[in-house]
Design an enzyme around this catalytic site. Structure first.
Site, short mmCIF file in Angstrom:
data_model
loop_
_atom_site.label_atom_id
_atom_site.label_comp_id
_atom_site.label_asym_id
_atom_site.label_seq_id
_atom_site.Cartn_x
_atom_site.Cartn_y
_atom_site.Cartn_z
N ARG A 151 -13.66 6.13 -8.01
CA ARG A 151 -12.83 6.07 -9.23
C ARG A 151 -13.70 5.92 -10.49
NH1 ARG A 151 -9.82 7.25 -5.65
NH2 ARG A 151 -7.68 6.54 -5.31
N SER A 225 -2.04 3.41 -8.56
CA SER A 225 -2.73 2.12 -8.33
C SER A 225 -3.18 1.55 -9.66
CB SER A 225 -3.96 2.33 -7.45
OG SER A 225 -3.63 2.90 -6.22
N GLU A 322 -7.84 -0.01 -12.63
CA GLU A 322 -8.17 1.42 -12.54
C GLU A 322 -7.61 2.16 -13.76
OE1 GLU A 322 -7.08 3.87 -8.90
OE2 GLU A 322 -6.19 5.11 -10.46
P1 FAD Z 1 -4.48 11.00 -18.48
O1 FAD Z 1 -3.74 9.82 -17.96
O2 FAD Z 1 -3.85 11.80 -19.55
O3 FAD Z 1 -5.93 10.53 -18.97
C1 FAD Z 1 -6.72 9.67 -18.17
C2 FAD Z 1 -8.08 9.48 -18.84
O4 FAD Z 1 -8.78 10.71 -18.84
C3 FAD Z 1 -7.98 9.05 -20.31
O5 FAD Z 1 -9.06 8.22 -20.60
C4 FAD Z 1 -8.12 10.38 -21.07
O6 FAD Z 1 -8.66 10.22 -22.36
C5 FAD Z 1 -9.08 11.12 -20.17
N1 FAD Z 1 -8.89 12.58 -20.21
C6 FAD Z 1 -7.83 13.27 -19.74
N2 FAD Z 1 -8.05 14.60 -19.87
C7 FAD Z 1 -9.26 14.74 -20.46
C8 FAD Z 1 -10.03 15.86 -20.88
N3 FAD Z 1 -9.61 17.11 -20.72
N4 FAD Z 1 -11.24 15.63 -21.46
C9 FAD Z 1 -11.68 14.37 -21.64
N5 FAD Z 1 -11.00 13.27 -21.27
C10 FAD Z 1 -9.81 13.45 -20.68
N6 FAD Z 1 -5.41 8.86 -8.88
C11 FAD Z 1 -6.21 9.06 -7.81
O7 FAD Z 1 -7.43 9.17 -7.95
N7 FAD Z 1 -5.71 9.14 -6.56
C12 FAD Z 1 -4.39 9.03 -6.30
O8 FAD Z 1 -3.97 9.09 -5.15
C13 FAD Z 1 -3.50 8.81 -7.41
N8 FAD Z 1 -2.18 8.67 -7.22
C14 FAD Z 1 -1.35 8.48 -8.28
C15 FAD Z 1 0.02 8.34 -8.04
C16 FAD Z 1 0.91 8.15 -9.10
C17 FAD Z 1 2.38 8.02 -8.82
C18 FAD Z 1 0.40 8.12 -10.43
C19 FAD Z 1 1.36 7.96 -11.59
C20 FAD Z 1 -0.95 8.22 -10.67
C21 FAD Z 1 -1.85 8.40 -9.59
N9 FAD Z 1 -3.25 8.52 -9.79
C22 FAD Z 1 -4.07 8.75 -8.71
C23 FAD Z 1 -3.81 8.41 -11.13
C24 FAD Z 1 -3.78 9.73 -11.93
O9 FAD Z 1 -2.91 10.66 -11.35
C25 FAD Z 1 -5.16 10.36 -12.04
O10 FAD Z 1 -6.07 9.47 -12.62
C26 FAD Z 1 -5.15 11.67 -12.85
O11 FAD Z 1 -6.36 12.34 -12.73
C27 FAD Z 1 -4.85 11.43 -14.33
O12 FAD Z 1 -4.68 12.69 -14.96
P2 FAD Z 1 -3.99 12.85 -16.35
O13 FAD Z 1 -4.15 14.27 -16.76
O14 FAD Z 1 -2.60 12.32 -16.30
O15 FAD Z 1 -4.91 11.93 -17.26
N1 EPU Z 2 -1.22 -2.73 1.79
C1 EPU Z 2 -0.55 -3.92 1.90
N2 EPU Z 2 0.41 -4.20 0.97
C2 EPU Z 2 0.72 -3.35 -0.03
C3 EPU Z 2 0.02 -2.14 -0.16
C4 EPU Z 2 -0.96 -1.84 0.77
O1 EPU Z 2 -0.80 -4.72 2.80
O2 EPU Z 2 1.63 -3.69 -0.81
C5 EPU Z 2 -2.24 -2.39 2.81
C6 EPU Z 2 -1.76 -1.22 3.69
O3 EPU Z 2 -0.96 -1.69 4.75
C7 EPU Z 2 -3.06 -0.63 4.17
C8 EPU Z 2 -4.00 -0.87 2.98
O4 EPU Z 2 -3.40 -1.88 2.18
O5 EPU Z 2 -3.54 -1.33 5.28
C9 EPU Z 2 -4.27 0.37 2.16
O6 EPU Z 2 -3.04 0.89 1.67
P1 EPU Z 2 -2.81 2.45 1.35
O7 EPU Z 2 -3.32 3.28 2.51
O8 EPU Z 2 -1.42 2.62 0.91
O9 EPU Z 2 -3.80 2.77 0.19
P2 EPU Z 2 -4.15 1.98 -1.14
O10 EPU Z 2 -5.43 1.26 -0.96
O11 EPU Z 2 -2.98 1.19 -1.58
C10 EPU Z 2 -5.53 4.01 -2.04
C11 EPU Z 2 -5.75 4.62 -3.40
C12 EPU Z 2 -4.60 5.55 -3.73
C13 EPU Z 2 -4.58 6.67 -2.70
C14 EPU Z 2 -4.39 6.05 -1.30
C15 EPU Z 2 -4.52 7.08 -0.20
C16 EPU Z 2 -7.09 3.14 -4.75
C17 EPU Z 2 -7.10 2.13 -5.85
N3 EPU Z 2 -5.88 3.59 -4.40
O12 EPU Z 2 -4.34 3.22 -2.13
O13 EPU Z 2 -4.84 6.12 -5.02
O14 EPU Z 2 -3.54 7.58 -2.95
O15 EPU Z 2 -5.42 5.05 -1.07
O16 EPU Z 2 -5.85 7.49 -0.07
O17 EPU Z 2 -8.15 3.50 -4.24
C18 EPU Z 2 -4.47 5.80 -7.35
O18 EPU Z 2 -5.70 5.76 -7.48
O19 EPU Z 2 -3.68 5.72 -8.33
C19 EPU Z 2 -3.90 5.93 -6.02
C20 EPU Z 2 -2.59 5.92 -5.79
#
Ligand code: FAD
Ligand code: EPU
Length: 326
Positions: A151, A225, A322
């Site tokens: 991240r 997250s 994050e």
């Molecule tokens: P924004 O939120 O618009 O911007 C994020 C940052 O990037 C800001 O600092 C912004 O200034 C900068 N930025 C954006 N675009 C540019 C650009 N073109 N040039 C320079 N800077 C820029 N993330 C994960 O890694 N894994 C996940 O599984 C995951 N699951 C998610 C689930 C949900 C439901 C949500 C809401 C979010 C999740 N995220 C996850 C976080 C998010 O989706 C990612 O961080 C994504 O890449 C953000 O993209 P965005 O375009 O919305 O960025």
């Molecule tokens: N868990 C709990 N309680 C909770 C949530 C999770 O006990 O309320 C436990 C689960 O049971 C599991 C462990 O935590 O044993 C990990 O949970 P999960 O697999 O759901 O993944 P996470 O750690 O919660 C991470 C990333 C997600 C990504 C998933 C799948 C980070 C900060 N988050 O979540 O990314 O989608 O793994 O790879 O690394 C994001 O970055 O926004 C994001 C959603």
């Protein structure tokens, strides 16, 4: 324009659709604070922005190079990430199927080296082109230049706020090595009765898991997250295991393990807590803070501070946010 659904305004706002737009928009605004907005899915606004917000809508999808094994695809930064993933899968290009349904745009994907289900963007990253706001020059970054980590990238650290990412290129496969070792993916593929899965099947499995686990920002405001999963010493893990034998942990570097922040927050008693029916910690996923109804960014930020302090006092672990706070 932010998935948390927080109300905030900017003094100035502009949309860019190509590199020429950047020059036009920056002209005369050299001294304004600038914020680049993608899909707004990793941001918490705690106040109005007293400067220029530039929404990146640069489009484009191009195969730059290919042979029988791989293809290099360039994408405009303003393309929606999940649509880009689906388009690649349709062309039988693999490597990002595990990253299906991550919200946001392609341009933000290198910012925090997006990751899910055992894959990170760094695994398929080829290069990106970014415009330096002060020097007014385009620069190409390779993977090493980006200093990707969990991240993390150079753009979240020493080069924060300096560049507008315009294009990102990925090296995708034509003959695929699927990454299905994540338990949840294996179980889902089994339930889907896919014994010989394709990249499309893996993508569908990931979509099913995510839809079951994570709140849909269209219904409940959130930014995924809120905290990173902490990396701690095995010594600290052993100490916690003496009380909680079942604590989830994953190998990290030498003598270190990654813990699940969601588990720590749940064990500290925060899961599902709701304040004034407006905001709180999600009921199913303690790592996700939510805005149910018209909450303010600073309320959510304050909640995150209470959680950080409590987890620190109970487990001696300092959680890091994050989400980008503005
Ligand atoms: P924004 O939120 O618009 O911007 C994020 C940052 O990037 C800001 O600092 C912004 O200034 C900068 N930025 C954006 N675009 C540019 C650009 N073109 N040039 C320079 N800077 C820029 N993330 C994960 O890694 N894994 C996940 O599984 C995951 N699951 C998610 C689930 C949900 C439901 C949500 C809401 C979010 C999740 N995220 C996850 C976080 C998010 O989706 C990612 O961080 C994504 O890449 C953000 O993209 P965005 O375009 O919305 O960025
Ligand atoms: N868990 C709990 N309680 C909770 C949530 C999770 O006990 O309320 C436990 C689960 O049971 C599991 C462990 O935590 O044993 C990990 O949970 P999960 O697999 O759901 O993944 P996470 O750690 O919660 C991470 C990333 C997600 C990504 C998933 C799948 C980070 C900060 N988050 O979540 O990314 O989608 O793994 O790879 O690394 C994001 O970055 O926004 C994001 C959603």
């Amino acid at each position: 324009m932010n998935t948390f659904g927080i109300e905030a305004s900017a003094k100035l706002f502009s949309i860019i659709r190509d590199e020429n737009d950047i020059k036009t928009v920056l002209k005369g605004n050299e001294n304004e604070p600038i914020f680049i907005l993608g899909g707004g899915s990793n941001i918490l606004f705690t106040e109005d922005f007293d400067g220029l917000v530039i929404k990146n809508e640069i489009q484009g999808f191009e195969i730059i190079k290919e042979n029988k094994n791989f293809a290099i695809i360039e994408s405009g930064a303003g393309e929606v990430w999940h649509e880009f993933v689906l388009k690649c899968i349709d062309k039988n290009l693999g490597g990002i199927e595990n990253l299906s349904l991550i919200p946001g745009n392609v341009g933000a994907s290198p910012m925090q080296n997006i990751g899910a289900y055992g894959v990170e963007i760094k695994d398929v990253f080829e290069y990106l082109d970014a415009y330096h706001i002060k020097d007014k020059k385009m620069r190409r970054f390779n993977a090493q230049d980006c200093k990707f980590g969990y991240r993390e990238s150079v753009f979240k650290n020493e080069l924060k706020g300096q560049y507008i990412i315009c294009k990102v290129a990925f090296r995708l496969t034509k003959t695929h090595t699927l990454k299905t070792s994540y338990g949840a993916i294996e179980n889902e593929l089994h339930d889907m009765k896919k014994s010989n899965p394709s990249i499309k099947d893996v993508s569908n499995a990931v979509i099913n898991i995510r839809q079951a686990k994570l709140p849909d920002p269209k219904k409940i405001g959130n930014a995924g997250s809120f905290f990173k999963n902490p990396i701690v010493s095995t010594e600290l893990l052993n100490k916690i295991q003496s009380k909680y034998a079942d604590i989830p942990n994953y190998p990290a570097s030498h003598n270190q393990v990654k813990l699940a922040a969601g588990w720590l927050i749940e064990k500290a008693g925060w899961k599902g807590r709701t304040y004034e029916n407006r905001y709180g910690v999600h009921k199913l996923q303690a790592l996700v803070l939510v805005n149910y109804n018209q909450s303010k960014g600073d309320e959510i930020l304050e909640l995150s501070t209470l959680i950080i302090d409590d987890v620190k006092s109970k487990f001696n672990i300092t959680l890091e946010r994050e989400v980008n706070i503005l």
